[in-house]
Design a protein around this motif. Structure first.
Motif, PDB file in Angstrom:
ATOM      1  N   SER A   7      51.077  16.103  65.680  1.00 51.64           N
ATOM      2  CA  SER A   7      50.142  15.059  65.284  1.00 51.64           C
ATOM      3  C   SER A   7      49.168  14.806  66.421  1.00 51.64           C
ATOM      4  O   SER A   7      49.345  15.272  67.532  1.00 51.64           O
TER       5      SER A   7
ATOM      6  N   GLN B 156      46.548   8.787  52.230  1.00 51.09           N
ATOM      7  CA  GLN B 156      45.919   9.095  53.512  1.00 51.09           C
ATOM      8  C   GLN B 156      46.093  10.577  53.835  1.00 51.09           C
ATOM      9  O   GLN B 156      47.062  11.209  53.422  1.00 51.09           O
TER      10      GLN B 156
ATOM     11  N   THR C 176      47.159  13.790  55.710  1.00 52.03           N
ATOM     12  CA  THR C 176      48.365  14.013  56.496  1.00 52.03           C
ATOM     13  C   THR C 176      48.436  15.405  57.111  1.00 52.03           C
ATOM     14  O   THR C 176      49.295  15.676  57.939  1.00 52.03           O
TER      15      THR C 176
ATOM     16  N   GLN D 178      49.092  12.280  51.856  1.00 48.21           N
ATOM     17  CA  GLN D 178      50.296  11.503  51.550  1.00 48.21           C
ATOM     18  C   GLN D 178      49.948  10.540  50.428  1.00 48.21           C
ATOM     19  O   GLN D 178      49.128   9.642  50.589  1.00 48.21           O
TER      20      GLN D 178
ATOM     21  N   VAL E 202      53.656  14.355  49.106  1.00 54.12           N
ATOM     22  CA  VAL E 202      52.429  14.865  49.728  1.00 54.12           C
ATOM     23  C   VAL E 202      51.840  15.887  48.769  1.00 54.12           C
ATOM     24  O   VAL E 202      52.551  16.766  48.276  1.00 54.12           O
TER      25      VAL E 202
ATOM     26  N   ARG F 177      49.906  19.213  61.102  1.00 63.13           N
ATOM     27  CA  ARG F 177      50.026  17.777  60.838  1.00 63.13           C
ATOM     28  C   ARG F 177      48.858  17.047  61.505  1.00 63.13           C
ATOM     29  O   ARG F 177      48.613  17.183  62.687  1.00 63.13           O
TER      30      ARG F 177
ATOM     31  N   ARG G  86      46.963  13.214  60.987  1.00 66.18           N
ATOM     32  CA  ARG G  86      46.812  11.963  60.283  1.00 66.18           C
ATOM     33  C   ARG G  86      46.504  10.821  61.237  1.00 66.18           C
ATOM     34  O   ARG G  86      46.748  10.916  62.441  1.00 66.18           O
TER      35      ARG G  86
END
Length: 284
Positions: A91, A212, A214, A233, A239, A280, A282
């Motif tokens: 992330s 949102q 992701t 998501q 997802v 990933r 987000r």
């Protein structure tokens, strides 16, 4: 007809239960230009962004998202192989403060052409209505016009990812939908149809929890065209992912629509079992 449609012949990508859970998002204007987003379909990725009428599709089924290649762009450049990430996705950390306007983005010289295997660094996430969209000094956007539409993204795979998420996030804002369709989408019959439908459709407001971004996957990259999978998501457990094509046109990345006015035509969105293979990415 919505900006995002589902193959009416696809059956069990997400059971009836999954369809009921995701259906509410399909009925929100969000991602789709105004009424483009009305109509209800299950298992979609940018829930708020895509929806479609339940009528029979007017276009022939396709197995890949739209690919629009502007004639003025060079096509002799060798294509870059599709991305097959092997590293564990990570992330992104969010620094304080947004990027400086007017720097980077489409003005960046010699941007990094590597396909991102991890989340882009130094990204700031800002709300567009009730959805978070990513901003980066290097990749863009570096321009925001008087209406609030963001543009000018780096001519790179990362710039295309940022551009796609900004387009999808801003198009669901009813105050920006028309301007985004007019300036951030490739010209053609698909855009014309989306604009017409946006002007005659109702504009339902989002209710309940908002989906949102992701993650993402660069499925195929060429200097003038990128095919992406954008993951969203849609609730605590689900997802969804859908292909989006971005085209380098007149010095910036723009989204390409199918002739039916949708991003994906007959390519059905998928409910993902996991984010394996995705980067990933987000903001919340």
């Amino acid at each position: 007809m919505g900006l995002f449609s589902r193959d009416s012949g696809s059956g069990s990508a997400g059971d009836d239960a999954d369809g009921d859970a995701a259906g509410v998002f399909w009925q929100e204007r969000g991602f789709i230009a105004s009424a483009i987003v009305v109509g209800a379909v299950v298992v979609c990725l940018l829930v708020w962004l895509f929806a479609r009428d339940t009528g029979t599709p007017t276009t022939q089924p396709t197995t890949s998202p739209s690919t629009v290649v502007p004639t003025e762009q060079p096509t002799e450049e060798p294509p870059v192989p599709p991305a097959t990430p092997t590293e564990q996705p990570t992330s992104t950390a969010t620094p304080s403060g947004p990027p400086t306007p007017g720097a980077g983005g489409c003005k960046l010289k010699n941007p990094d052409q590597r396909i991102p295997r991890v989340a882009p660094p130094a990204v700031t996430w800002q709300f567009e209505a009730d959805m978070l969209i990513p901003l980066q000094q290097e990749g863009g956007p570096s321009v925001t016009d008087r209406t609030g539409v963001r543009s000018c993204f780096a001519h790179s795979p990362t710039g295309a990812v940022l551009a796609a998420m900004n387009v999808l996030g801003q198009i669901r804002n009813p105050d920006l939908t028309d301007d985004v369709l007019a300036t951030r989408v490739m010209p053609g019959p698909g855009r014309d149809r989306a604009i017409r439908e946006a002007r005659v459709s109702t504009t339902p407001r989002n209710e309940g929890k908002v989906a949102q971004f992701t993650g993402f996957k660069v499925f195929d990259y060429q200097p003038n065209r990128v095919v992406l999978q954008i993951a969203v998501q849609i609730d605590e457990a689900k997802v969804a992912s859908l292909p989006v094509t971005m085209v380098w046109y007149r010095g910036d990345w723009r989204a390409a629509l199918q002739d039916d006015g949708s991003f994906n035509g007959e390519v059905a969105p998928d409910v993902l079992q996991s984010l394996d293979g995705y980067v990933r990415f987000r903001g919340a």
